[in-house]
Enzyme design. Sequence first.
Site, PDB file in Angstrom:
ATOM      1  N   ARG A 179       0.806  -1.210   0.000  1.00 34.64           N
ATOM      2  CA  ARG A 179       0.000   0.000   0.000  1.00 34.64           C
ATOM      3  C   ARG A 179       0.845   1.269   0.000  1.00 34.64           C
ATOM      4  O   ARG A 179       0.551   2.199  -0.738  1.00 34.64           O
ATOM      5  CB  ARG A 179      -0.947   0.019   1.185  1.00 34.64           C
ATOM      6  CG  ARG A 179      -0.440  -0.771   2.375  1.00 34.64           C
ATOM      7  CD  ARG A 179      -1.382  -0.733   3.529  1.00 34.64           C
ATOM      8  NE  ARG A 179      -2.578  -1.506   3.352  1.00 34.64           N
ATOM      9  CZ  ARG A 179      -3.794  -1.065   3.654  1.00 34.64           C
ATOM     10  NH1 ARG A 179      -3.943   0.150   4.133  1.00 34.64           N
ATOM     11  NH2 ARG A 179      -4.846  -1.809   3.488  1.00 34.64           N
ATOM     12  N   THR A 180       1.899   1.309   0.799  1.00 34.44           N
ATOM     13  CA  THR A 180       2.697   2.539   0.823  1.00 34.44           C
ATOM     14  C   THR A 180       3.388   2.759  -0.520  1.00 34.44           C
ATOM     15  O   THR A 180       3.426   3.872  -1.046  1.00 34.44           O
ATOM     16  CB  THR A 180       3.745   2.457   1.955  1.00 34.44           C
ATOM     17  OG1 THR A 180       3.089   2.146   3.161  1.00 34.44           O
ATOM     18  CG2 THR A 180       4.487   3.764   2.096  1.00 34.44           C
ATOM     19  N   LYS A 238      23.103  -9.713  -2.974  1.00 33.97           N
ATOM     20  CA  LYS A 238      24.389 -10.046  -3.576  1.00 33.97           C
ATOM     21  C   LYS A 238      25.544  -9.490  -2.752  1.00 33.97           C
ATOM     22  O   LYS A 238      26.689  -9.553  -3.175  1.00 33.97           O
ATOM     23  CB  LYS A 238      24.470  -9.485  -4.998  1.00 33.97           C
ATOM     24  CG  LYS A 238      23.452 -10.084  -5.939  1.00 33.97           C
ATOM     25  CD  LYS A 238      23.550  -9.409  -7.298  1.00 33.97           C
ATOM     26  CE  LYS A 238      22.363  -9.782  -8.170  1.00 33.97           C
ATOM     27  NZ  LYS A 238      22.224  -8.866  -9.301  1.00 33.97           N
ATOM     28  N   ARG A 288      12.200   2.748   1.956  1.00 31.90           N
ATOM     29  CA  ARG A 288      11.783   2.017   3.161  1.00 31.90           C
ATOM     30  C   ARG A 288      12.877   1.003   3.470  1.00 31.90           C
ATOM     31  O   ARG A 288      13.415   0.375   2.555  1.00 31.90           O
ATOM     32  CB  ARG A 288      10.457   1.309   2.939  1.00 31.90           C
ATOM     33  CG  ARG A 288      10.150   0.316   4.056  1.00 31.90           C
ATOM     34  CD  ARG A 288       8.766  -0.225   4.013  1.00 31.90           C
ATOM     35  NE  ARG A 288       7.796   0.796   4.415  1.00 31.90           N
ATOM     36  CZ  ARG A 288       6.510   0.535   4.609  1.00 31.90           C
ATOM     37  NH1 ARG A 288       6.038  -0.683   4.424  1.00 31.90           N
ATOM     38  NH2 ARG A 288       5.684   1.483   4.979  1.00 31.90           N
ATOM     39  N   HIS A 339       7.943   6.992  10.397  1.00 29.06           N
ATOM     40  CA  HIS A 339       7.187   6.805   9.167  1.00 29.06           C
ATOM     41  C   HIS A 339       6.451   8.131   8.963  1.00 29.06           C
ATOM     42  O   HIS A 339       5.252   8.232   9.213  1.00 29.06           O
ATOM     43  CB  HIS A 339       6.218   5.628   9.332  1.00 29.06           C
ATOM     44  CG  HIS A 339       5.579   5.184   8.051  1.00 29.06           C
ATOM     45  ND1 HIS A 339       5.689   5.874   6.874  1.00 29.06           N
ATOM     46  CD2 HIS A 339       4.805   4.102   7.763  1.00 29.06           C
ATOM     47  CE1 HIS A 339       5.023   5.232   5.921  1.00 29.06           C
ATOM     48  NE2 HIS A 339       4.480   4.151   6.449  1.00 29.06           N
TER      49      HIS A 339
END
Lengths: 428, 316
Positions: free
Chosen positions: B58-59, B86, B108, B136
Amino acid sequence: MTEFALVNARLIDPEQEDETQGGLIVRNGTIAARLRPGDSPPDIPSIDCDGKCLAPGIVDIGVKVGEPGERHKESFKTAGRAAVAGGVTTMVIRPDTTPAIDNPETLEFVMRRAAGVCPARIAPMAALTKSRAGREMVEMGFLMDAGAVAFSDGDTVVQDHKVLSRALTYAASLGALVITHPQDPGLSKGAAVTSGKFATLRGLPAVSPVAERMGLERDLALVEMCGTRYHADQITTARSLPALRRAKDAGLDVTAGVSIHHLTLNEFDVGDYRTFFKVKPPLRSEDDRLAVAGAVAEGTIDVICSMHTPQDEESKRLPFEEAASGAVGLETLLPAAMRLVQNGNLNLPTLWRALSLNPARRLGLENGRLSVGAPADLVLFDPNAPFVLDRFKLNSKSKNTPFDGARMEGKVLRTFVGGAQVFGPGDS
Amino acid sequence: MPFRARHLLGIETLAPYEIVTLLDLSDSYVDLNRSRAKHSDKLAGLTQINMFFENSTRTQASFEIAGKRLGADVMNMSMAASSIKKGETLIDTALTLNAMHPDLLVVRHPHSGAVDLLAQKVNCAVLNAGDGRHEHPTQALLDALTIRRAKGKLHRLNIAICGDIAHSRVARSNILLLGKMENRIRLIGPRTLMPSQVAELGVEVYEDMREGLNGVDVVMMLRLQRERMDGGFIPSEREYYHRYGLDPEKLAYAKPDAIVMHPGPMNRGVEIDGTLADDINRSVIQDQVEMGVAVRMAAMDLLAQNRATATPGVMV
């Protein structure tokens, strides 16, 4: 026969717990005589100390050198240079190398690596358990014969009480000194900072200061049972101090240390996730810092160390939780410790009791004092000389100091090991 | 009033007037989003990269729609399955992306402080879309916008935040924002889900949910982050629901016109009663999603403006 005099000095004597004007005569690597003010200077080469402080060289318990395994972080050569530039004349090196110093062959290899390139003395510690895995004890007898001054698994905790109690018992039978890192491994698992307002604000995984007390209480209970000579590497919280006092009052052969970082910095110094301030155990609250500084002044905590832990940029330039712990400290130990003097926490002789006399005594070393007959391991420093620390000017191969850009006072002018000048103007 | 920030890394560094500026602009984007055209060229020619080191639906969708509606070229990178695996470090990833000249970087990351670290190494505007348990900020801003539109003000309200505070970046950002705007904040949850010394942040802490909800204007529920429950913080979901799940009976302790919020995704029957979540008279959960797009448009708009006026320079 080599002979010289250090005159016009302010002598810091941790044994007499005083400071006096005067000088020293050094003959064949040992302190041969004390000069009083007004004594006519003898007819030998002499160094004018210009009224600056002359103290026993620092005996630093818990220096990590990257040999073997992590020479890209620190070698004996760079660590030795850093040590003497910081007034450290004996590095008591940690066994938490790769592989661990857990057998006499590795210990001999390490001493060979240091020989000839390291201007400071080396007193090696050996691991307490093989590979520091906490399962089987090392060959303590052979390792002592090879020169090990103490046994420690570094910051790894021996979790099995039975294993630790047997190692402590065996060590007691040999009269060996065991050093542990008091911490409850379950509570501190995954923690990056100390729990409290700061950890809450920054959203970092945290450990309660109680974890240190729990680790210490466990270790002290076993020490009481086994009768071992015991040293706690770092006591950093107020909550641990009553247990330490109780053990000492009960007559147990127990001492404790604290790193200079926990004495001069607190949790808020981490600021915006500055990983150079990530150390193990994590920095504590200001209340804890003050309590621990007080415990050093009154002698409950015996030893101040740098807990020198070199880390390269790659290990530190990471999100805080992922970054490696530890800070270099050999060169900043003395100026940082001067903050405790300037703030009135300690006077110079008391400070030097914790920096050189107590650690040397605890390890059974002859140095760490200004008495006649002691090895001439000395540091001449100006306690008030100000400077701004530039981490790229450090001698250490790794530059991970929390004091980068800090205003500090206290400059080492000359360092002597066994009567030979190893740092200072025109040194060899 | 000006909005000076170069990055949106958290609420902590925002001044109250910057919050108001951003919310005012967001209101205009709500109108735009409700119109038929839904498009502006504010970010035309700019490149927006969404870097999500942690899975998000959603974000990420909200940021993507926000960027596209403003005309930016939006690219999504799911880092959870990428170069980090990696062995590349966060900083190297940042430098690589920086060389591609993005203008807006939406990040994020599962670790607190990682977005701050990344922002030091790039010379574009960075928006924090959630870092560990830290902050946030766009969630707190969209919550603030939702409250302001529902209540007509964003000050002197009694606001309860309930649930897993310890693991919640949403809670931290909301505590900071609502505190800056002079509201009374109550935290409700079991002690195992409360961060230590949280009362020092200027909040009231309640363990009894009914007592905590008494007379509040806003009830903000948090998701019980089951994926972070690595060691039994609560005895069971059903005991949690019994004591801390929001149902009509507990909500009755709040003011009759109290609104119910949830940042999503919801665990129906764990922290919130399903029918309550759908009650259009009380729940503003769908409004929060709508405000989210508008707030993110406003944030990117303001940061893009600041980017244009910022002194050019190499920041590596």
